[in-house]
Design an enzyme around this catalytic site. Sequence first.
Site, PDB file in Angstrom:
ATOM      1  N   ASP A  15       0.824  -1.216   0.000  1.00 13.07           N
ATOM      2  CA  ASP A  15       0.000   0.000   0.000  1.00 13.07           C
ATOM      3  C   ASP A  15       0.855   1.262   0.000  1.00 13.07           C
ATOM      4  OD1 ASP A  15      -1.974  -1.847   0.148  1.00 13.07           O
ATOM      5  OD2 ASP A  15      -2.906  -1.085   1.975  1.00 13.07           O
ATOM      6  N   ARG A  35      12.615   0.495   8.356  1.00 15.94           N
ATOM      7  CA  ARG A  35      13.446  -0.284   9.267  1.00 15.94           C
ATOM      8  C   ARG A  35      14.827  -0.469   8.659  1.00 15.94           C
ATOM      9  NH1 ARG A  35      10.103  -5.360  11.276  1.00 15.94           N
ATOM     10  NH2 ARG A  35       9.597  -5.648   9.066  1.00 15.94           N
ATOM     11  N   LEU A  61       8.303   1.009  14.566  1.00 13.88           N
ATOM     12  CA  LEU A  61       7.130   1.271  15.415  1.00 13.88           C
ATOM     13  C   LEU A  61       7.314   0.668  16.802  1.00 13.88           C
ATOM     14  CD1 LEU A  61       3.812   0.756  13.412  1.00 13.88           C
ATOM     15  CD2 LEU A  61       4.928   2.878  14.055  1.00 13.88           C
ATOM     16  N   LEU A  82       0.677   2.661   7.880  1.00 18.27           N
ATOM     17  CA  LEU A  82       0.473   1.456   7.071  1.00 18.27           C
ATOM     18  C   LEU A  82       1.338   0.305   7.570  1.00 18.27           C
ATOM     19  CD1 LEU A  82       0.516   3.107   3.527  1.00 18.27           C
ATOM     20  CD2 LEU A  82      -1.389   2.864   5.103  1.00 18.27           C
ATOM     21  N   THR A 127      -8.768  -3.175   9.318  1.00 20.00           N
ATOM     22  CA  THR A 127      -8.942  -4.313   8.420  1.00 20.00           C
ATOM     23  C   THR A 127     -10.274  -5.039   8.594  1.00 20.00           C
ATOM     24  OG1 THR A 127      -8.134  -6.572   8.034  1.00 20.00           O
ATOM     25  CG2 THR A 127      -7.522  -5.592  10.114  1.00 20.00           C
ATOM     26  N   LYS A 154      -5.430  -5.502  15.748  1.00 18.08           N
ATOM     27  CA  LYS A 154      -5.953  -4.390  14.934  1.00 18.08           C
ATOM     28  C   LYS A 154      -7.263  -3.839  15.517  1.00 18.08           C
ATOM     29  CE  LYS A 154      -3.263  -3.867  11.166  1.00 18.08           C
ATOM     30  NZ  LYS A 154      -2.862  -2.647  10.495  1.00 18.08           N
TER      31      LYS A 154
HETATM   32  P1  NAP Z   1       2.663  -5.178   3.769  1.00 20.46           P
HETATM   33  O1  NAP Z   1       2.923  -5.236   2.295  1.00 20.46           O
HETATM   34  O2  NAP Z   1       2.820  -6.414   4.584  1.00 20.46           O
HETATM   35  O3  NAP Z   1       3.618  -4.035   4.364  1.00 20.46           O
HETATM   36  C1  NAP Z   1       3.848  -3.920   5.741  1.00 20.46           C
HETATM   37  C2  NAP Z   1       4.802  -2.767   5.985  1.00 20.46           C
HETATM   38  O4  NAP Z   1       4.989  -2.617   7.394  1.00 20.46           O
HETATM   39  C3  NAP Z   1       6.210  -2.955   5.361  1.00 20.46           C
HETATM   40  O5  NAP Z   1       6.606  -1.728   4.811  1.00 20.46           O
HETATM   41  C4  NAP Z   1       7.069  -3.292   6.578  1.00 20.46           C
HETATM   42  O6  NAP Z   1       8.413  -2.870   6.430  1.00 20.46           O
HETATM   43  C5  NAP Z   1       6.390  -2.424   7.632  1.00 20.46           C
HETATM   44  N1  NAP Z   1       6.691  -2.820   9.016  1.00 20.46           N
HETATM   45  C6  NAP Z   1       6.521  -4.021   9.601  1.00 20.46           C
HETATM   46  N2  NAP Z   1       6.927  -3.975  10.878  1.00 20.46           N
HETATM   47  C7  NAP Z   1       7.367  -2.719  11.115  1.00 20.46           C
HETATM   48  C8  NAP Z   1       7.903  -2.047  12.237  1.00 20.46           C
HETATM   49  N3  NAP Z   1       8.094  -2.675  13.406  1.00 20.46           N
HETATM   50  N4  NAP Z   1       8.224  -0.730  12.134  1.00 20.46           N
HETATM   51  C9  NAP Z   1       8.074  -0.083  10.957  1.00 20.46           C
HETATM   52  N5  NAP Z   1       7.592  -0.672   9.832  1.00 20.46           N
HETATM   53  C10 NAP Z   1       7.233  -1.977   9.927  1.00 20.46           C
HETATM   54  O7  NAP Z   1       1.200  -4.620   4.052  1.00 20.46           O
HETATM   55  P2  NAP Z   1       0.152  -3.921   3.030  1.00 20.46           P
HETATM   56  O8  NAP Z   1      -0.583  -4.995   2.310  1.00 20.46           O
HETATM   57  O9  NAP Z   1       0.804  -2.831   2.295  1.00 20.46           O
HETATM   58  O10 NAP Z   1      -0.891  -3.317   4.081  1.00 20.46           O
HETATM   59  C11 NAP Z   1      -0.702  -2.023   4.635  1.00 20.46           C
HETATM   60  C12 NAP Z   1      -1.470  -1.935   5.948  1.00 20.46           C
HETATM   61  O11 NAP Z   1      -2.850  -2.197   5.718  1.00 20.46           O
HETATM   62  C13 NAP Z   1      -1.044  -2.933   7.020  1.00 20.46           C
HETATM   63  O12 NAP Z   1      -1.173  -2.280   8.254  1.00 20.46           O
HETATM   64  C14 NAP Z   1      -2.062  -4.053   6.921  1.00 20.46           C
HETATM   65  O13 NAP Z   1      -2.219  -4.692   8.178  1.00 20.46           O
HETATM   66  C15 NAP Z   1      -3.304  -3.256   6.553  1.00 20.46           C
HETATM   67  N6  NAP Z   1      -4.301  -3.951   5.743  1.00 20.46           N
HETATM   68  C16 NAP Z   1      -3.942  -4.577   4.584  1.00 20.46           C
HETATM   69  C17 NAP Z   1      -4.923  -5.157   3.795  1.00 20.46           C
HETATM   70  C18 NAP Z   1      -4.581  -5.827   2.497  1.00 20.46           C
HETATM   71  O14 NAP Z   1      -5.437  -6.558   1.978  1.00 20.46           O
HETATM   72  N7  NAP Z   1      -3.418  -5.573   1.918  1.00 20.46           N
HETATM   73  C19 NAP Z   1      -6.281  -5.069   4.177  1.00 20.46           C
HETATM   74  C20 NAP Z   1      -6.599  -4.393   5.361  1.00 20.46           C
HETATM   75  C21 NAP Z   1      -5.609  -3.818   6.129  1.00 20.46           C
HETATM   76  P3  NAP Z   1       9.643  -3.815   5.978  1.00 20.46           P
HETATM   77  O15 NAP Z   1       9.830  -3.559   4.512  1.00 20.46           O
HETATM   78  O16 NAP Z   1      10.746  -3.308   6.829  1.00 20.46           O
HETATM   79  O17 NAP Z   1       9.258  -5.240   6.295  1.00 20.46           O
HETATM   80  O1  F7E Z   2      -5.554 -15.446   2.874  1.00 17.99           O
HETATM   81  C1  F7E Z   2      -6.817 -18.891   2.372  1.00 17.99           C
HETATM   82  C2  F7E Z   2      -6.628 -18.442   3.816  1.00 17.99           C
HETATM   83  O2  F7E Z   2      -3.267 -14.716   3.468  1.00 17.99           O
HETATM   84  C3  F7E Z   2      -6.829 -15.372   2.266  1.00 17.99           C
HETATM   85  C4  F7E Z   2      -3.888  -9.537   4.876  1.00 17.99           C
HETATM   86  O3  F7E Z   2      -3.511  -8.516   3.985  1.00 17.99           O
HETATM   87  O4  F7E Z   2      -6.177  -9.458   4.139  1.00 17.99           O
HETATM   88  C5  F7E Z   2      -5.053 -10.318   4.294  1.00 17.99           C
HETATM   89  O5  F7E Z   2      -5.359 -11.386   5.181  1.00 17.99           O
HETATM   90  C6  F7E Z   2      -7.561 -16.684   2.433  1.00 17.99           C
HETATM   91  C7  F7E Z   2      -7.554 -17.244   3.872  1.00 17.99           C
HETATM   92  O6  F7E Z   2      -5.165 -13.017   3.326  1.00 17.99           O
HETATM   93  C8  F7E Z   2      -3.703 -20.457   1.369  1.00 17.99           C
HETATM   94  O7  F7E Z   2      -6.967 -19.495   4.715  1.00 17.99           O
HETATM   95  C9  F7E Z   2      -5.818 -20.936   1.315  1.00 17.99           C
HETATM   96  O8  F7E Z   2      -8.854 -17.643   4.197  1.00 17.99           O
HETATM   97  O9  F7E Z   2      -4.258 -13.958   1.281  1.00 17.99           O
HETATM   98  P1  F7E Z   2      -4.456 -14.278   2.696  1.00 17.99           P
HETATM   99  P2  F7E Z   2      -5.978 -12.769   4.686  1.00 17.99           P
HETATM  100  O10 F7E Z   2      -5.666 -13.760   5.734  1.00 17.99           O
HETATM  101  O11 F7E Z   2      -7.404 -12.604   4.321  1.00 17.99           O
HETATM  102  C10 F7E Z   2      -6.664  -8.874   5.363  1.00 17.99           C
HETATM  103  C11 F7E Z   2      -7.830  -7.999   5.026  1.00 17.99           C
HETATM  104  C12 F7E Z   2      -5.581  -8.208   6.126  1.00 17.99           C
HETATM  105  O12 F7E Z   2      -5.815  -7.221   6.815  1.00 17.99           O
HETATM  106  C13 F7E Z   2      -4.274  -8.916   6.218  1.00 17.99           C
HETATM  107  O13 F7E Z   2      -3.238  -8.014   6.596  1.00 17.99           O
HETATM  108  O14 F7E Z   2      -6.888 -17.675   1.645  1.00 17.99           O
HETATM  109  N1  F7E Z   2      -5.709 -19.702   1.867  1.00 17.99           N
HETATM  110  N2  F7E Z   2      -4.606 -21.416   1.000  1.00 17.99           N
HETATM  111  C14 F7E Z   2      -4.400 -19.360   1.910  1.00 17.99           C
HETATM  112  N3  F7E Z   2      -3.793 -18.246   2.346  1.00 17.99           N
HETATM  113  C15 F7E Z   2      -2.449 -18.173   2.228  1.00 17.99           C
HETATM  114  N4  F7E Z   2      -1.811 -17.052   2.623  1.00 17.99           N
HETATM  115  N5  F7E Z   2      -1.704 -19.224   1.711  1.00 17.99           N
HETATM  116  C16 F7E Z   2      -2.285 -20.399   1.284  1.00 17.99           C
HETATM  117  O15 F7E Z   2      -1.617 -21.306   0.817  1.00 17.99           O
END
Ligand code: NAP
Ligand code: F7E
Length: 344
Positions: A15, A35, A61, A82, A127, A154
Amino acid sequence: MKKKKVFVTGITGQDGSYLTPILLDAGYEVHALVRLRGGDRPVIIDDLAREKKVIFHTGSLTDLSSLSTILEGVRPDEVYNLAAQSHVVSSFKSPVETWDVNYYGLGRLVNEALRVNPDVRIYQASTSEMFGNSPAPQSENTPFDPQSPYAMSKAMAHTDFIMHKRASMGAFAVSGILFNHESPRRGRDFVTRKITFSLAKIAFGLQECLELGNLNAVRDWGHAEDYVRAMFMMLQQDTPEDYVIASGESHSVRDFVEIAAQYFGINIAWEGEGKAEIGRNKMTGKIVVKVNPEFYRPREVNFIQGDATKAHTKLGWKPRYSFSDIVTEMVKSDQELVRREYKL
Ligand code: NAP
Ligand code: F7E
Protein backbone atom coordinates in the site's frame (compact mmCIF):
# COMPACT_ATOMS: atom_id res chain seq x y z
CA MET A 1 3.47 28.42 0.18
CA LYS A 2 5.07 25.97 2.62
CA LYS A 3 4.55 22.34 1.69
CA LYS A 4 2.44 20.20 4.04
CA LYS A 5 4.42 17.41 5.66
CA VAL A 6 3.20 13.85 5.69
CA PHE A 7 4.73 10.96 7.63
CA VAL A 8 4.16 7.47 6.21
CA THR A 9 4.93 4.16 7.94
CA GLY A 10 5.00 0.93 5.93
CA ILE A 11 6.11 2.72 2.76
CA THR A 12 8.01 -0.38 1.60
CA GLY A 13 4.83 -2.48 1.66
CA GLN A 14 2.24 -2.89 -1.08
CA ASP A 15 0.00 0.00 0.00
CA GLY A 16 2.85 2.40 0.78
CA SER A 17 4.16 1.98 -2.74
CA TYR A 18 0.79 3.00 -4.25
CA LEU A 19 0.02 5.79 -1.77
CA THR A 20 3.35 7.63 -2.05
CA PRO A 21 2.94 8.85 -5.67
CA ILE A 22 -0.53 10.21 -4.76
CA LEU A 23 0.99 12.19 -1.88
CA LEU A 24 3.85 13.52 -4.04
CA ASP A 25 1.42 14.51 -6.81
CA ALA A 26 -0.69 16.35 -4.21
CA GLY A 27 2.38 18.43 -3.29
CA TYR A 28 3.26 16.97 0.12
CA GLU A 29 6.77 16.75 1.53
CA VAL A 30 6.86 13.01 2.15
CA HIS A 31 8.72 11.58 5.15
CA ALA A 32 8.84 7.83 5.71
CA LEU A 33 9.75 5.48 8.53
CA VAL A 34 11.86 2.54 7.35
CA ARG A 35 13.45 -0.28 9.27
CA LEU A 36 17.17 -0.81 9.07
CA ARG A 37 16.74 -4.40 7.99
CA GLY A 38 13.59 -4.41 5.92
CA GLY A 39 12.14 -6.93 3.49
CA ASP A 40 12.13 -6.58 -0.30
CA ARG A 41 11.07 -3.13 -1.45
CA PRO A 42 8.83 -2.50 -4.42
CA VAL A 43 10.97 -1.10 -7.27
CA ILE A 44 9.09 2.19 -7.19
CA ILE A 45 10.29 2.87 -3.62
CA ASP A 46 13.91 2.29 -4.63
CA ASP A 47 13.35 4.70 -7.55
CA LEU A 48 11.88 7.37 -5.25
CA ALA A 49 14.81 6.91 -2.85
CA ARG A 50 17.34 7.30 -5.67
CA GLU A 51 15.57 10.40 -6.98
CA LYS A 52 15.46 11.75 -3.38
CA LYS A 53 11.71 12.40 -3.65
CA VAL A 54 11.03 10.94 -0.22
CA ILE A 55 12.87 11.66 3.02
CA PHE A 56 13.61 8.37 4.79
CA HIS A 57 14.04 8.04 8.56
CA THR A 58 15.37 4.84 10.08
CA GLY A 59 13.42 3.48 13.03
CA SER A 60 10.66 1.12 14.01
CA LEU A 61 7.13 1.27 15.42
CA THR A 62 8.48 -0.93 18.20
CA ASP A 63 11.09 1.66 19.26
CA LEU A 64 9.68 4.67 21.09
CA SER A 65 12.90 6.66 21.22
CA SER A 66 13.50 6.55 17.43
CA LEU A 67 9.86 7.48 16.77
CA SER A 68 9.98 10.32 19.26
CA THR A 69 13.12 11.86 17.80
CA ILE A 70 11.94 11.50 14.21
CA LEU A 71 8.52 12.99 14.89
CA GLU A 72 9.98 15.92 16.84
CA GLY A 73 12.14 16.68 13.82
CA VAL A 74 9.41 16.28 11.20
CA ARG A 75 6.31 17.62 13.07
CA PRO A 76 3.98 16.16 10.41
CA ASP A 77 0.62 17.63 9.41
CA GLU A 78 -0.63 14.17 8.43
CA VAL A 79 0.33 10.60 9.32
CA TYR A 80 -0.52 7.38 7.47
CA ASN A 81 0.14 4.30 9.57
CA LEU A 82 0.47 1.46 7.07
CA ALA A 83 3.17 -0.46 8.95
CA ALA A 84 2.13 -3.75 10.47
CA GLN A 85 2.93 -7.37 11.00
CA SER A 86 0.25 -8.00 8.38
CA HIS A 87 0.41 -11.80 7.91
CA VAL A 88 -2.50 -13.50 9.63
CA VAL A 89 -0.73 -16.89 9.75
CA SER A 90 2.46 -15.37 11.24
CA SER A 91 0.34 -13.75 13.93
CA PHE A 92 -0.62 -17.19 15.30
CA LYS A 93 3.09 -18.07 15.51
CA SER A 94 4.28 -14.67 16.82
CA PRO A 95 1.42 -13.03 18.71
CA VAL A 96 3.68 -10.92 20.94
CA GLU A 97 5.58 -9.38 18.04
CA THR A 98 2.26 -8.83 16.24
CA TRP A 99 0.82 -6.92 19.21
CA ASP A 100 4.03 -4.95 19.68
CA VAL A 101 3.87 -3.59 16.13
CA ASN A 102 0.13 -3.46 15.44
CA TYR A 103 -1.21 -2.38 18.84
CA TYR A 104 1.56 -0.79 20.91
CA GLY A 105 3.20 0.54 17.72
CA LEU A 106 0.08 2.52 16.86
CA GLY A 107 -0.14 3.71 20.46
CA ARG A 108 3.45 5.01 20.36
CA LEU A 109 2.89 6.67 17.00
CA VAL A 110 -0.41 8.36 17.88
CA ASN A 111 0.83 9.65 21.25
CA GLU A 112 4.03 11.06 19.76
CA ALA A 113 2.36 12.54 16.68
CA LEU A 114 -0.25 14.31 18.84
CA ARG A 115 2.44 15.49 21.26
CA VAL A 116 4.44 17.25 18.52
CA ASN A 117 1.34 18.54 16.70
CA PRO A 118 -2.09 18.36 18.42
CA ASP A 119 -3.75 19.22 15.07
CA VAL A 120 -2.17 16.31 13.19
CA ARG A 121 -4.46 14.15 11.02
CA ILE A 122 -3.91 10.41 11.46
CA TYR A 123 -4.92 7.55 9.18
CA GLN A 124 -4.86 4.00 10.60
CA ALA A 125 -4.87 0.90 8.36
CA SER A 126 -7.65 -1.12 9.95
CA THR A 127 -8.94 -4.31 8.42
CA SER A 128 -11.96 -6.44 7.56
CA GLU A 129 -10.29 -9.19 9.64
CA MET A 130 -11.70 -7.32 12.68
CA PHE A 131 -15.18 -8.50 11.61
CA GLY A 132 -14.09 -12.15 11.55
CA ASN A 133 -17.14 -14.33 11.13
CA SER A 134 -19.75 -11.62 11.82
CA PRO A 135 -22.54 -12.00 9.25
CA ALA A 136 -21.91 -10.40 5.83
CA PRO A 137 -22.22 -7.85 4.35
CA GLN A 138 -20.01 -6.09 6.90
CA SER A 139 -20.29 -2.32 7.30
CA GLU A 140 -19.09 0.30 9.82
CA ASN A 141 -21.89 -0.90 12.17
CA THR A 142 -20.99 -4.61 12.14
CA PRO A 143 -19.69 -5.95 15.50
CA PHE A 144 -16.10 -7.16 15.63
CA ASP A 145 -15.40 -10.89 15.96
CA PRO A 146 -11.60 -11.21 15.56
CA GLN A 147 -10.33 -14.74 14.88
CA SER A 148 -6.52 -14.27 15.00
CA PRO A 149 -3.92 -12.37 17.04
CA TYR A 150 -3.56 -10.12 13.96
CA ALA A 151 -7.27 -9.29 13.95
CA MET A 152 -7.36 -8.83 17.74
CA SER A 153 -4.39 -6.45 17.73
CA LYS A 154 -5.95 -4.39 14.93
CA ALA A 155 -9.40 -4.29 16.57
CA MET A 156 -7.98 -3.13 19.92
CA ALA A 157 -5.65 -0.61 18.25
CA HIS A 158 -8.61 0.84 16.36
CA THR A 159 -10.71 1.02 19.52
CA ASP A 160 -8.07 2.39 21.91
CA PHE A 161 -6.02 4.72 19.72
CA ILE A 162 -8.39 5.87 16.98
CA MET A 163 -11.95 5.83 18.34
CA HIS A 164 -10.90 6.69 21.89
CA LYS A 165 -8.52 9.56 20.92
CA ARG A 166 -11.23 10.98 18.68
CA ALA A 167 -13.90 10.79 21.39
CA SER A 168 -11.78 11.88 24.35
CA MET A 169 -9.49 14.51 22.80
CA GLY A 170 -11.25 15.47 19.56
CA ALA A 171 -8.22 14.15 17.64
CA PHE A 172 -8.48 13.94 13.84
CA ALA A 173 -7.87 10.20 13.78
CA VAL A 174 -9.59 7.87 11.30
CA SER A 175 -9.55 4.19 10.42
CA GLY A 176 -10.04 2.86 6.94
CA ILE A 177 -11.54 -0.59 7.45
CA LEU A 178 -10.13 -2.08 4.28
CA PHE A 179 -11.09 -5.44 2.84
CA ASN A 180 -8.46 -7.58 1.07
CA HIS A 181 -6.73 -5.66 -1.69
CA GLU A 182 -4.22 -7.05 -4.09
CA SER A 183 -1.89 -6.09 -6.94
CA PRO A 184 1.28 -7.28 -8.63
CA ARG A 185 3.08 -5.76 -5.60
CA ARG A 186 1.30 -8.03 -3.10
CA GLY A 187 3.65 -10.09 -0.90
CA ARG A 188 4.19 -13.62 -2.24
CA ASP A 189 2.85 -15.29 0.93
CA PHE A 190 -0.67 -13.94 0.47
CA VAL A 191 -2.94 -16.33 -1.34
CA THR A 192 -3.65 -14.35 -4.54
CA ARG A 193 0.01 -13.69 -5.28
CA LYS A 194 1.00 -17.21 -4.29
CA ILE A 195 -1.53 -18.46 -6.86
CA THR A 196 -0.49 -16.15 -9.72
CA PHE A 197 3.25 -16.59 -9.16
CA SER A 198 3.01 -20.38 -8.78
CA LEU A 199 0.78 -20.80 -11.84
CA ALA A 200 3.22 -18.74 -13.90
CA LYS A 201 6.03 -21.08 -12.80
CA ILE A 202 3.89 -24.16 -13.50
CA ALA A 203 3.10 -22.84 -16.98
CA PHE A 204 6.84 -22.49 -17.71
CA GLY A 205 7.53 -25.98 -16.32
CA LEU A 206 9.45 -24.61 -13.31
CA GLN A 207 7.10 -25.96 -10.63
CA GLU A 208 5.12 -29.21 -10.35
CA CYS A 209 1.99 -28.02 -8.59
CA LEU A 210 0.45 -25.40 -6.32
CA GLU A 211 -0.20 -26.37 -2.69
CA LEU A 212 -2.94 -24.48 -0.89
CA GLY A 213 -4.94 -24.61 2.34
CA ASN A 214 -8.64 -23.78 2.54
CA LEU A 215 -9.96 -23.52 -1.03
CA ASN A 216 -13.44 -22.59 0.19
CA ALA A 217 -12.50 -19.42 2.08
CA VAL A 218 -14.29 -16.44 0.53
CA ARG A 219 -12.82 -12.96 0.31
CA ASP A 220 -13.93 -9.57 -1.03
CA TRP A 221 -10.89 -8.71 -3.18
CA GLY A 222 -10.18 -5.23 -4.55
CA HIS A 223 -7.15 -3.46 -6.07
CA ALA A 224 -4.60 -1.68 -3.83
CA GLU A 225 -4.49 1.36 -6.14
CA ASP A 226 -8.23 1.96 -5.64
CA TYR A 227 -7.97 1.43 -1.88
CA VAL A 228 -5.09 3.85 -1.21
CA ARG A 229 -7.07 6.53 -3.09
CA ALA A 230 -9.80 6.04 -0.48
CA MET A 231 -7.24 6.49 2.35
CA PHE A 232 -6.19 9.83 0.92
CA MET A 233 -9.83 10.95 0.55
CA MET A 234 -10.55 10.10 4.22
CA LEU A 235 -7.87 12.48 5.49
CA GLN A 236 -9.15 15.34 3.30
CA GLN A 237 -12.65 15.37 4.89
CA ASP A 238 -13.92 18.08 7.26
CA THR A 239 -14.74 15.57 10.00
CA PRO A 240 -12.82 12.46 11.09
CA GLU A 241 -14.83 9.29 10.49
CA ASP A 242 -14.14 5.62 9.82
CA TYR A 243 -15.03 4.03 6.48
CA VAL A 244 -15.35 0.49 5.15
CA ILE A 245 -13.59 0.12 1.79
CA ALA A 246 -14.63 -2.96 -0.18
CA SER A 247 -15.70 -4.06 -3.63
CA GLY A 248 -18.95 -5.61 -2.40
CA GLU A 249 -18.22 -8.73 -4.47
CA SER A 250 -16.91 -11.99 -3.06
CA HIS A 251 -15.08 -14.99 -4.51
CA SER A 252 -13.60 -18.16 -3.09
CA VAL A 253 -9.91 -19.09 -3.25
CA ARG A 254 -11.05 -21.87 -5.60
CA ASP A 255 -12.64 -19.27 -7.98
CA PHE A 256 -9.41 -17.27 -7.97
CA VAL A 257 -7.37 -20.37 -8.88
CA GLU A 258 -9.75 -21.35 -11.71
CA ILE A 259 -9.80 -17.88 -13.28
CA ALA A 260 -6.05 -17.38 -13.00
CA ALA A 261 -5.37 -20.86 -14.44
CA GLN A 262 -7.58 -20.14 -17.45
CA TYR A 263 -5.24 -17.32 -18.37
CA PHE A 264 -2.52 -19.96 -18.88
CA GLY A 265 -4.94 -22.14 -20.89
CA ILE A 266 -5.41 -24.55 -17.95
CA ASN A 267 -8.96 -25.68 -17.17
CA ILE A 268 -9.16 -27.32 -13.77
CA ALA A 269 -11.28 -30.35 -12.81
CA TRP A 270 -11.61 -30.84 -9.03
CA GLU A 271 -11.57 -34.32 -7.47
CA GLY A 272 -11.86 -35.58 -3.89
CA GLU A 273 -12.81 -33.65 -0.78
CA GLY A 274 -11.20 -31.72 2.08
CA LYS A 275 -7.57 -32.62 2.69
CA ALA A 276 -7.65 -35.10 -0.19
CA GLU A 277 -8.87 -32.62 -2.79
CA ILE A 278 -6.84 -32.09 -5.94
CA GLY A 279 -7.25 -30.04 -9.12
CA ARG A 280 -6.22 -31.60 -12.43
CA ASN A 281 -5.50 -30.00 -15.77
CA LYS A 282 -8.54 -31.27 -17.74
CA MET A 283 -6.50 -31.57 -20.91
CA THR A 284 -3.33 -33.29 -19.67
CA GLY A 285 -4.63 -34.99 -16.51
CA LYS A 286 -1.67 -33.57 -14.55
CA ILE A 287 -2.27 -32.48 -10.96
CA VAL A 288 -2.01 -28.68 -10.81
CA VAL A 289 -3.40 -28.02 -7.30
CA LYS A 290 -3.12 -30.03 -4.08
CA VAL A 291 -4.59 -29.29 -0.68
CA ASN A 292 -1.90 -29.23 2.00
CA PRO A 293 -3.31 -29.01 5.55
CA GLU A 294 -0.09 -27.23 6.59
CA PHE A 295 -1.72 -24.11 5.13
CA TYR A 296 -4.94 -24.46 7.15
CA ARG A 297 -5.30 -21.88 9.93
CA PRO A 298 -6.01 -22.62 13.61
CA ARG A 299 -9.07 -20.35 13.23
CA GLU A 300 -10.46 -19.25 9.88
CA VAL A 301 -12.49 -16.32 8.62
CA ASN A 302 -14.84 -18.10 6.25
CA PHE A 303 -16.81 -15.48 4.35
CA ILE A 304 -16.10 -11.81 3.92
CA GLN A 305 -18.10 -9.28 1.91
CA GLY A 306 -18.02 -5.54 2.54
CA ASP A 307 -20.70 -2.90 2.30
CA ALA A 308 -18.94 0.33 1.27
CA THR A 309 -22.14 2.41 0.90
CA LYS A 310 -20.85 5.08 3.30
CA ALA A 311 -17.63 5.52 1.29
CA HIS A 312 -19.64 5.74 -1.95
CA THR A 313 -22.04 8.37 -0.65
CA LYS A 314 -19.86 10.47 1.70
CA LEU A 315 -16.45 10.23 0.04
CA GLY A 316 -17.65 9.76 -3.52
CA TRP A 317 -15.25 6.79 -3.72
CA LYS A 318 -15.76 4.08 -6.34
CA PRO A 319 -13.35 1.29 -7.33
CA ARG A 320 -12.01 1.40 -10.90
CA TYR A 321 -10.74 -2.20 -11.11
CA SER A 322 -13.06 -5.22 -11.46
CA PHE A 323 -12.21 -8.65 -10.02
CA SER A 324 -11.23 -9.92 -13.45
CA ASP A 325 -9.02 -6.82 -14.05
CA ILE A 326 -7.14 -7.65 -10.83
CA VAL A 327 -6.59 -11.32 -11.65
CA THR A 328 -5.51 -10.50 -15.21
CA GLU A 329 -3.05 -7.80 -14.12
CA MET A 330 -1.47 -10.05 -11.49
CA VAL A 331 -1.20 -13.05 -13.77
CA LYS A 332 0.35 -11.03 -16.63
CA SER A 333 2.79 -9.36 -14.28
CA ASP A 334 3.93 -12.67 -12.74
CA GLN A 335 4.29 -14.23 -16.18
CA GLU A 336 6.69 -11.40 -17.05
CA LEU A 337 8.45 -11.62 -13.70
CA VAL A 338 9.09 -15.36 -14.04
CA ARG A 339 10.41 -14.77 -17.58
CA ARG A 340 12.81 -12.13 -16.20
CA GLU A 341 13.83 -13.95 -12.98
CA TYR A 342 14.54 -17.22 -14.80
CA LYS A 343 15.90 -15.53 -17.96
CA LEU A 344 13.42 -17.37 -20.24
P1 NAP B 1 2.66 -5.18 3.77
O1 NAP B 1 2.92 -5.24 2.30
O2 NAP B 1 2.82 -6.41 4.58
O3 NAP B 1 3.62 -4.03 4.36
C1 NAP B 1 3.85 -3.92 5.74
C2 NAP B 1 4.80 -2.77 5.98
O4 NAP B 1 4.99 -2.62 7.39
C3 NAP B 1 6.21 -2.95 5.36
O5 NAP B 1 6.61 -1.73 4.81
C4 NAP B 1 7.07 -3.29 6.58
O6 NAP B 1 8.41 -2.87 6.43
C5 NAP B 1 6.39 -2.42 7.63
N1 NAP B 1 6.69 -2.82 9.02
C6 NAP B 1 6.52 -4.02 9.60
N2 NAP B 1 6.93 -3.97 10.88
C7 NAP B 1 7.37 -2.72 11.12
C8 NAP B 1 7.90 -2.05 12.24
N3 NAP B 1 8.09 -2.67 13.41
N4 NAP B 1 8.22 -0.73 12.13
C9 NAP B 1 8.07 -0.08 10.96
N5 NAP B 1 7.59 -0.67 9.83
C10 NAP B 1 7.23 -1.98 9.93
O7 NAP B 1 1.20 -4.62 4.05
P2 NAP B 1 0.15 -3.92 3.03
O8 NAP B 1 -0.58 -4.99 2.31
O9 NAP B 1 0.80 -2.83 2.30
O10 NAP B 1 -0.89 -3.32 4.08
C11 NAP B 1 -0.70 -2.02 4.64
C12 NAP B 1 -1.47 -1.93 5.95
O11 NAP B 1 -2.85 -2.20 5.72
C13 NAP B 1 -1.04 -2.93 7.02
O12 NAP B 1 -1.17 -2.28 8.25
C14 NAP B 1 -2.06 -4.05 6.92
O13 NAP B 1 -2.22 -4.69 8.18
C15 NAP B 1 -3.30 -3.26 6.55
N6 NAP B 1 -4.30 -3.95 5.74
C16 NAP B 1 -3.94 -4.58 4.58
C17 NAP B 1 -4.92 -5.16 3.80
C18 NAP B 1 -4.58 -5.83 2.50
O14 NAP B 1 -5.44 -6.56 1.98
N7 NAP B 1 -3.42 -5.57 1.92
C19 NAP B 1 -6.28 -5.07 4.18
C20 NAP B 1 -6.60 -4.39 5.36
C21 NAP B 1 -5.61 -3.82 6.13
P3 NAP B 1 9.64 -3.81 5.98
O15 NAP B 1 9.83 -3.56 4.51
O16 NAP B 1 10.75 -3.31 6.83
O17 NAP B 1 9.26 -5.24 6.29
O1 F7E C 1 -5.55 -15.45 2.87
C1 F7E C 1 -6.82 -18.89 2.37
C2 F7E C 1 -6.63 -18.44 3.82
O2 F7E C 1 -3.27 -14.72 3.47
C3 F7E C 1 -6.83 -15.37 2.27
C4 F7E C 1 -3.89 -9.54 4.88
O3 F7E C 1 -3.51 -8.52 3.98
O4 F7E C 1 -6.18 -9.46 4.14
C5 F7E C 1 -5.05 -10.32 4.29
O5 F7E C 1 -5.36 -11.39 5.18
C6 F7E C 1 -7.56 -16.68 2.43
C7 F7E C 1 -7.55 -17.24 3.87
O6 F7E C 1 -5.16 -13.02 3.33
C8 F7E C 1 -3.70 -20.46 1.37
O7 F7E C 1 -6.97 -19.49 4.71
C9 F7E C 1 -5.82 -20.94 1.31
O8 F7E C 1 -8.85 -17.64 4.20
O9 F7E C 1 -4.26 -13.96 1.28
P1 F7E C 1 -4.46 -14.28 2.70
P2 F7E C 1 -5.98 -12.77 4.69
O10 F7E C 1 -5.67 -13.76 5.73
O11 F7E C 1 -7.40 -12.60 4.32
C10 F7E C 1 -6.66 -8.87 5.36
C11 F7E C 1 -7.83 -8.00 5.03
C12 F7E C 1 -5.58 -8.21 6.13
O12 F7E C 1 -5.81 -7.22 6.81
C13 F7E C 1 -4.27 -8.92 6.22
O13 F7E C 1 -3.24 -8.01 6.60
O14 F7E C 1 -6.89 -17.67 1.64
N1 F7E C 1 -5.71 -19.70 1.87
N2 F7E C 1 -4.61 -21.42 1.00
C14 F7E C 1 -4.40 -19.36 1.91
N3 F7E C 1 -3.79 -18.25 2.35
C15 F7E C 1 -2.45 -18.17 2.23
N4 F7E C 1 -1.81 -17.05 2.62
N5 F7E C 1 -1.70 -19.22 1.71
C16 F7E C 1 -2.29 -20.40 1.28
O15 F7E C 1 -1.62 -21.31 0.82
